[in-house]
Design a protein around this motif. Sequence first.
Motif, PDB file in Angstrom:
ATOM      1  N   VAL A 212       0.860  -1.177   0.000  1.00  0.00           N
ATOM      2  CA  VAL A 212       0.000   0.000   0.000  1.00  0.00           C
ATOM      3  C   VAL A 212       0.899   1.230   0.000  1.00  0.00           C
ATOM      4  N   LYS A 213       0.822   1.994  -1.068  1.00  0.00           N
ATOM      5  CA  LYS A 213       1.611   3.211  -1.207  1.00  0.00           C
ATOM      6  C   LYS A 213       0.790   4.381  -0.660  1.00  0.00           C
ATOM      7  N   VAL A 214       1.259   4.963   0.432  1.00  0.00           N
ATOM      8  CA  VAL A 214       0.583   6.105   1.039  1.00  0.00           C
ATOM      9  C   VAL A 214       1.203   7.378   0.472  1.00  0.00           C
ATOM     10  N   GLU A 215       0.373   8.170  -0.206  1.00  0.00           N
ATOM     11  CA  GLU A 215       0.861   9.385  -0.857  1.00  0.00           C
ATOM     12  C   GLU A 215       0.188  10.611  -0.265  1.00  0.00           C
ATOM     13  N   PRO A 216       0.891  11.741  -0.263  1.00  0.00           N
ATOM     14  CA  PRO A 216       0.216  12.988   0.121  1.00  0.00           C
ATOM     15  C   PRO A 216      -0.837  13.334  -0.933  1.00  0.00           C
ATOM     16  N   PRO A 217      -1.765  14.221  -0.616  1.00  0.00           N
ATOM     17  CA  PRO A 217      -2.811  14.573  -1.592  1.00  0.00           C
ATOM     18  C   PRO A 217      -2.255  15.060  -2.926  1.00  0.00           C
ATOM     19  N   THR A 218      -1.044  15.618  -2.933  1.00  0.00           N
ATOM     20  CA  THR A 218      -0.429  16.065  -4.182  1.00  0.00           C
ATOM     21  C   THR A 218       0.248  14.931  -4.926  1.00  0.00           C
ATOM     22  N   GLY A 219       0.412  13.765  -4.290  1.00  0.00           N
ATOM     23  CA  GLY A 219       1.006  12.609  -4.940  1.00  0.00           C
ATOM     24  C   GLY A 219       2.516  12.554  -4.813  1.00  0.00           C
ATOM     25  N   ASP A 220       3.062  11.382  -5.068  1.00  0.00           N
ATOM     26  CA  ASP A 220       4.509  11.200  -5.185  1.00  0.00           C
ATOM     27  C   ASP A 220       5.014  12.154  -6.280  1.00  0.00           C
TER      28      ASP A 220
ATOM     29  N   ASN B 283       4.286   5.806 -18.641  1.00  0.00           N
ATOM     30  CA  ASN B 283       5.461   6.575 -18.239  1.00  0.00           C
ATOM     31  C   ASN B 283       6.378   5.652 -17.451  1.00  0.00           C
ATOM     32  N   PRO B 284       7.497   5.239 -18.027  1.00  0.00           N
ATOM     33  CA  PRO B 284       8.367   4.294 -17.317  1.00  0.00           C
ATOM     34  C   PRO B 284       8.882   4.831 -16.000  1.00  0.00           C
ATOM     35  N   PHE B 285       9.032   6.148 -15.874  1.00  0.00           N
ATOM     36  CA  PHE B 285       9.482   6.722 -14.603  1.00  0.00           C
ATOM     37  C   PHE B 285       8.479   6.436 -13.483  1.00  0.00           C
ATOM     38  N   LEU B 286       7.207   6.331 -13.829  1.00  0.00           N
ATOM     39  CA  LEU B 286       6.184   6.019 -12.840  1.00  0.00           C
ATOM     40  C   LEU B 286       5.989   4.516 -12.693  1.00  0.00           C
ATOM     41  N   GLU B 287       5.973   3.806 -13.817  1.00  0.00           N
ATOM     42  CA  GLU B 287       5.631   2.388 -13.798  1.00  0.00           C
ATOM     43  C   GLU B 287       6.700   1.526 -13.124  1.00  0.00           C
ATOM     44  N   ILE B 288       7.962   1.763 -13.430  1.00  0.00           N
ATOM     45  CA  ILE B 288       9.007   0.893 -12.897  1.00  0.00           C
ATOM     46  C   ILE B 288       8.965   0.836 -11.370  1.00  0.00           C
ATOM     47  N   PRO B 289       8.908   1.969 -10.654  1.00  0.00           N
ATOM     48  CA  PRO B 289       8.927   1.867  -9.193  1.00  0.00           C
ATOM     49  C   PRO B 289       7.566   1.689  -8.537  1.00  0.00           C
ATOM     50  N   ASN B 290       6.460   1.723  -9.294  1.00  0.00           N
ATOM     51  CA  ASN B 290       5.153   1.760  -8.628  1.00  0.00           C
ATOM     52  C   ASN B 290       4.143   0.733  -9.113  1.00  0.00           C
ATOM     53  N   HIS B 291       4.503  -0.099 -10.092  1.00  0.00           N
ATOM     54  CA  HIS B 291       3.522  -1.079 -10.545  1.00  0.00           C
ATOM     55  C   HIS B 291       3.253  -2.108  -9.431  1.00  0.00           C
ATOM     56  N   GLY B 292       2.070  -2.681  -9.501  1.00  0.00           N
ATOM     57  CA  GLY B 292       1.722  -3.756  -8.572  1.00  0.00           C
ATOM     58  C   GLY B 292       1.243  -3.305  -7.202  1.00  0.00           C
ATOM     59  N   LYS B 293       1.145  -2.001  -6.963  1.00  0.00           N
ATOM     60  CA  LYS B 293       0.775  -1.496  -5.633  1.00  0.00           C
ATOM     61  C   LYS B 293      -0.670  -1.000  -5.616  1.00  0.00           C
ATOM     62  N   ARG B 294      -1.106  -0.642  -4.407  1.00  0.00           N
ATOM     63  CA  ARG B 294      -2.352   0.091  -4.227  1.00  0.00           C
ATOM     64  C   ARG B 294      -2.010   1.467  -3.661  1.00  0.00           C
ATOM     65  N   SER B 295      -2.722   2.488  -4.116  1.00  0.00           N
ATOM     66  CA  SER B 295      -2.429   3.858  -3.697  1.00  0.00           C
ATOM     67  C   SER B 295      -3.525   4.393  -2.786  1.00  0.00           C
ATOM     68  N   VAL B 296      -3.069   4.960  -1.657  1.00  0.00           N
ATOM     69  CA  VAL B 296      -3.960   5.624  -0.707  1.00  0.00           C
ATOM     70  C   VAL B 296      -3.442   7.036  -0.490  1.00  0.00           C
ATOM     71  N   THR B 297      -4.311   8.021  -0.519  1.00  0.00           N
ATOM     72  CA  THR B 297      -3.895   9.388  -0.215  1.00  0.00           C
ATOM     73  C   THR B 297      -4.256   9.728   1.224  1.00  0.00           C
ATOM     74  N   LEU B 298      -3.265  10.242   1.967  1.00  0.00           N
ATOM     75  CA  LEU B 298      -3.471  10.681   3.344  1.00  0.00           C
ATOM     76  C   LEU B 298      -2.720  11.982   3.568  1.00  0.00           C
ATOM     77  N   ASP B 299      -3.348  12.895   4.268  1.00  0.00           N
ATOM     78  CA  ASP B 299      -2.671  14.117   4.682  1.00  0.00           C
ATOM     79  C   ASP B 299      -2.133  13.889   6.094  1.00  0.00           C
ATOM     80  N   LEU B 300      -0.849  13.551   6.172  1.00  0.00           N
ATOM     81  CA  LEU B 300      -0.258  13.190   7.458  1.00  0.00           C
ATOM     82  C   LEU B 300       0.018  14.397   8.337  1.00  0.00           C
ATOM     83  N   THR B 301      -0.252  15.592   7.835  1.00  0.00           N
ATOM     84  CA  THR B 301      -0.109  16.778   8.680  1.00  0.00           C
ATOM     85  C   THR B 301      -1.345  16.971   9.549  1.00  0.00           C
ATOM     86  N   THR B 302      -2.386  16.165   9.308  1.00  0.00           N
ATOM     87  CA  THR B 302      -3.605  16.243  10.116  1.00  0.00           C
ATOM     88  C   THR B 302      -3.644  15.071  11.089  1.00  0.00           C
TER      89      THR B 302
END
Length: 409
Positions: A42-50, A67-86
Motif C-alpha cells: 500500500v503506497k501512502v501518498e500525500p494529496p499532491t502525490g509522489d 510513463n516508465p518513470f512512474l511504472e518501474i517503481p510503482n507497478h503492482g501497488k495500491r495507492s492511498v492518499t493521506l494528509d499526514l499533517t492532520t
Amino acid sequence: MRSEEERTMSRPFEGVSVVEIAGWTFVPAAGAILADLGADVVKVEPPTGDPQRLLRNLLNQDDSGPNPFLEIPNHGKRSVTLDLTTPAGREVLLRLVADADVFLTSYLPALRARLGIDVDDLRAVNPRLVYVRGSGWGSRGPMVNTGGYDSAAAWCSSGTLHKLTGAGDDEPVAQPAAFYDLQGSNTIAGAVAMALYRRERTGETAVVDVSLLNTGMWALGADIAAAPFSGEVPRADRRAPGNPIANYYRTKDGRWINLVCLQADRFWDELCLVLDRPELVADPRFLDAAARFTHNRACVEVLDGIFAERTLDEWRETLAGFSGVWAPALTPAEVHDHVQVRENGYLSELTAEDGTPFRVVAPPYQFDGEPARARSRAPELGADTAEVLRGLGLDAATVDDYRAQGAFG
C-alpha cells in the motif's frame, strides 16, 4: 504448465503486508519488487502525490502510453492518499501500520519526526514492524537530513563517474536513468527478506538502513579497496587495455562488440582463426599474453581494422561458434528481443490506461523456476483509498468522518 496456485506458492512474499511512504524511485522500486514477489504493498501518498508522478517522461517520444518513470517503481501497488499533517490522516496511517509487516520510507529524519512516523512512533502500535529507511547518505553523520538522488550520492560520490570517464573524454559519462536507484532498491528488497527471516526465527524485528552512497561504493568495491595501495590511478584509456581481447571493437555499421576473453592465451589462437587471420598466431608481437600486453596498442589497432570490415549481423554469424565470451552492445529496444530475455521471462507484460501494451523488467529473482511477474500497472493517485479503508474494517460513516477532518487532503 504451472497452475495459478503453484505460481502463487512461488511468490515468497505472499501474505506479507507492506506500507510505503516514499517518493521518486529508490525506495518505491523496492516496494515494486516486493509486490512482484507477492507482497500487498500500500503506497501512502500525500494529496499532491509522489513527485515522481509529475516527472516529465523523456524516455518516450510523446506523451502517449505508459510513463516508465512512474511504472518501474510503482507497478503492482495500491495507492492511498493521506494528509499526514492532520491528526485524522495520521490516525488512519496508524491503523494501516498496526497490521503491517514492513514499513518502507525515503523521508528524511526531520520530516519523519515532524509527521510522527519515525521508528518509535510506529512501533508503538506494531512492535513487530520491520522498519526500512532508504537514504542518500546514510543514517548518521552531518548529512542525514540532506537529500541525495542517485547521480549525486552514488554515481558521483562513489567514484563511479570518475572511473568511467575516459582520459580523453571532453564530457563526463552520463548516468543511465535511475541506475543506482534500481540497484539500491534490489538491495532493500534483499534486506527486507533477511529481516523477515530473522523475525521468523528469533522473534526479533529490525530497523534496516540502505543508502545510495553505500550502494555505489559496493558496486565500485574493488577499486575503492585498492585505492590506498595503488595511489591515484589515471582515468582509463578504454581503447588500450592490457589484454586486447577484453575490449570493445566497432563494426562496419557503427555498432560495438565486447570481447571478454579474460584467459587471453586460452582464446587468442582460436580467435585468430575465427577472424580468418591465422598469421596473427605466429606474429611475434602477439605470441602470448605478455607480448600482447607489451604491444597492446598495436594489437588493438589490428583488431580495430578487422572488426571494421564487417557489420554486426555478419559478426554475429562469424562469432557464433567462438568459445570465448563476447556480446554485442545492445540498444534498450533490442533487449526486448533477446532470446534469453524471452525464454527466461525477464520482462512482464502490462497494459497502460489508454490500452497501450508495455513491459517492465522483472526483479532479478526467480523461485521454483517461475519469473516474478508484475500483476498490475502503477495505480492512479489515491485509486485504492476506499478499498484499503474497507479492508481495515472502517464503515462509510467513519470514512466520512475522517474525510471531514481532512484525513485525505
